[in-house]
Motif scaffolding. Sequence first.
Motif: not given
Length: 520
Positions: A268-270, A275-276, A337-338, A494-495
């Motif tokens: 999931p982290a990758f 995506a980000i 990051v957010a 948000v992601l």
Amino acid sequence: MNAPAAGARASAREWIGLAVIALPCMIYSMDLTVLNLAVPHLSAALHPSSAQMLWIVDIYGFMLAGSLITMGTLGDRIGRRRLLLIGAACFGIASVLAAFSSSAAMLIATRALLGIAGATLAPSTLSLIRNMFLDAHERSVAIGIWVASFSVGGTIGPLIGGALLEHFWWGSVFLIGVPVMVLLLALGPWLLPEYRDTQAGRLDLLSAAQSLLSVLAVVYGLKRIAEAGMGVLPLAAIVVGVAIGIAFIRRQGRLADPLIELRLFRVPAFSAALAINTLAFFIAFGGFLFIAQYLQLVLGLSALQAGLWSVPSGVAFALGSTIAPRLVRLVRPGFVVAGGLLVAAAGFALLSTVDRIDGLVRLVVAYGVLSLGLSFAFTLAVDLMVGTAPPERAGAASAISETSSEFGGALGIAVLGSVIVAIYRHAMGEARIDGVPKAALEAARANLGVAADTAAALPGPAGAALFDAGREAFARAFETTATISAAVALAAAVLAAIMLRRVGSPPGQPSGNVEVTLLG
């Protein structure tokens, strides 16, 4: 070479080696932008056709994007230092050939070679960092410096290129990288350790061809849409590229030793970081392009003046790239990051309020704010992707990271470019200007550059009125794209907050990154 134990602190040799490998990354970035300044000069010298000029400008980025996955995996197999030095030698030779090209065809060919050689630089340097800096916090700092080197190259490239063109011929802009590559070849064997996957099998040539053709076709289609709008040829290229990409992915699932490790995407982290990173480059490339146009076409600055006013954003980007790794000592990476993406959203929101009368200062401030915020996202997303991959797959993970950047940037230019063109043309289509012939008004609908040329040919106040209408239309389109970019930045924030919230350690405890071992 045997890697040091996990978590071992880097020595002075690794930090000096980082400084050496940051230099070719600067050149990698400079070569993407410096040619734009030389276009008028090489046009006068080589007399390329319109189609040849497009290929001269685009072929470097095409071959670069298409070769990243292959080169990243090749480095895992033959050795990352070896591939980096081979690429540096080829880049230096191709730069000299490009500088002394005697025809448009020769320049296109040498620019293609530069793209292939350039594709060895970013994945090789990033994967070397993965193995040179095994302490999670040191690696974050090293990647921050690595990311900052690209920003510095993009910032100083136009300034150095402009200075060279003031005193030398157009080919001089290609020679900037030659001394750097010579330095890398001289110091690299001494300062940089060698790493490769001793268990890797042979390179699958069909997979390499599929990855090249897939990326080339999609990037080509996106760039053509950005330049000329929707059409049968660019849409067909994208469809073909996607189809080849699907075949490529299916083949990787069947191979014992695939070109890219599909199991990385199950982490999931990758996947979230990927995506980000793509979304961040989507808004960054679109924003940077339109800001440059606004500075020159709406505010009336020269290319050199526009470059000078862009320097603060480059400084902010470099500063943020070095601050972000320090923040993860206190706050989980996902929240950093957010937070960075929220800052970028605020910068884009401020950008949407810029007016063409007295908006230069506001634009420069907004440009700096959004660059600062995006630098957090770029640095930590790359760190998460590379840190998640096992060391023997660092080259492949680095190539995936770089490919996502290329795709995100191309998609941003194509999508946001189409939006700004559509809004501009609609606004100009509604314009009714006394004294301006219908044919001139229709021509001015193409873009603001054409509107400026058309207005200059009209007598009296009609020309000024036409150009003023064009600037108003572009400013309206600019406002809309800035608002869209702010919304995308918010969505990415948000992601990051949701998908990366569990990555890293609680504040005050060691290790800010997640690493996994892929079994099987």
